[in-house]
Design a protein around this motif. Sequence first.
Motif, PDB file in Angstrom:
ATOM      1  N   ILE A  14       0.854  -1.189   0.000  1.00  0.00           N
ATOM      2  CA  ILE A  14       0.000   0.000   0.000  1.00  0.00           C
ATOM      3  C   ILE A  14       0.890   1.238   0.000  1.00  0.00           C
ATOM      4  O   ILE A  14       1.693   1.418   0.920  1.00  0.00           O
ATOM      5  N   PRO A  15       0.774   2.098  -0.988  1.00  0.00           N
ATOM      6  CA  PRO A  15       1.609   3.302  -0.998  1.00  0.00           C
ATOM      7  C   PRO A  15       1.122   4.332   0.012  1.00  0.00           C
ATOM      8  O   PRO A  15      -0.017   4.256   0.500  1.00  0.00           O
ATOM      9  N   ALA A  16       1.973   5.288   0.326  1.00  0.00           N
ATOM     10  CA  ALA A  16       1.553   6.411   1.167  1.00  0.00           C
ATOM     11  C   ALA A  16       0.362   7.099   0.514  1.00  0.00           C
ATOM     12  O   ALA A  16       0.332   7.291  -0.700  1.00  0.00           O
ATOM     13  N   GLN A  17      -0.640   7.432   1.320  1.00  0.00           N
ATOM     14  CA  GLN A  17      -1.845   8.110   0.828  1.00  0.00           C
ATOM     15  C   GLN A  17      -2.419   7.362  -0.380  1.00  0.00           C
ATOM     16  O   GLN A  17      -2.683   7.950  -1.423  1.00  0.00           O
ATOM     17  N   GLY A  18      -2.633   6.075  -0.190  1.00  0.00           N
ATOM     18  CA  GLY A  18      -3.049   5.214  -1.287  1.00  0.00           C
ATOM     19  C   GLY A  18      -4.540   5.078  -1.477  1.00  0.00           C
ATOM     20  O   GLY A  18      -4.993   4.080  -2.067  1.00  0.00           O
TER      21      GLY A  18
END
Length: 202
Positions: free
Chosen positions: A148-152
Amino acid sequence: MNELTAVALVCTLKQSPADSSSDLIARQVLDELVGYGVKGEVLRVVDYDVHPGVTDNEGPRDQWPVLLEQIRSARIVLLATPTWLGHMSSVAQRVLERLDAELSRTDEAGRPALTGKVGVVAVVGNEDGAHKIVADVFQALNDLGFSIPAQGCTYWNDHAMGSTDYRDLDEVPEAVGKTNATVARNAAHLARLLAADNYPAP
């Protein structure tokens, strides 16, 4: 810039060609991804006969394998869902249940088969519930091996007890537009890093 691929699993309850807010926001995120060299495709899950179950094929009329092939080949998977009674749609829940079968698959290095893929989420609704839905989907995707990316995540909710749908808006709200762009930017960045250097083998 090496081209990456993305697939948007749109979990609306409406079959094509009916208008769908979930479809709309998914396409907006995919449009943002184009700027980062990512080619995307939208799959509206209810257009396929996806049977209940927790295997990768539930019989001769089950069309889940068609969707699964696209998921396996994509580097970025976007799950877009409406909000129903404060929860993700039943279609989104079924997608997660069917993906459970992937836990038993490994890649050539012995990692869970979905390791190295990036998962992002989009939620729309004329009621509250987006944060809980995102949390539930993120946990499920992480369990399956997605990163999960940052601010995903991106989302839009109408005001309390409202009746406006996202597709009814005259324009994309500034905050949503910026968030869509952030999701795309961070997802593409993480996907490219993982494509070049996946997690270590067990």
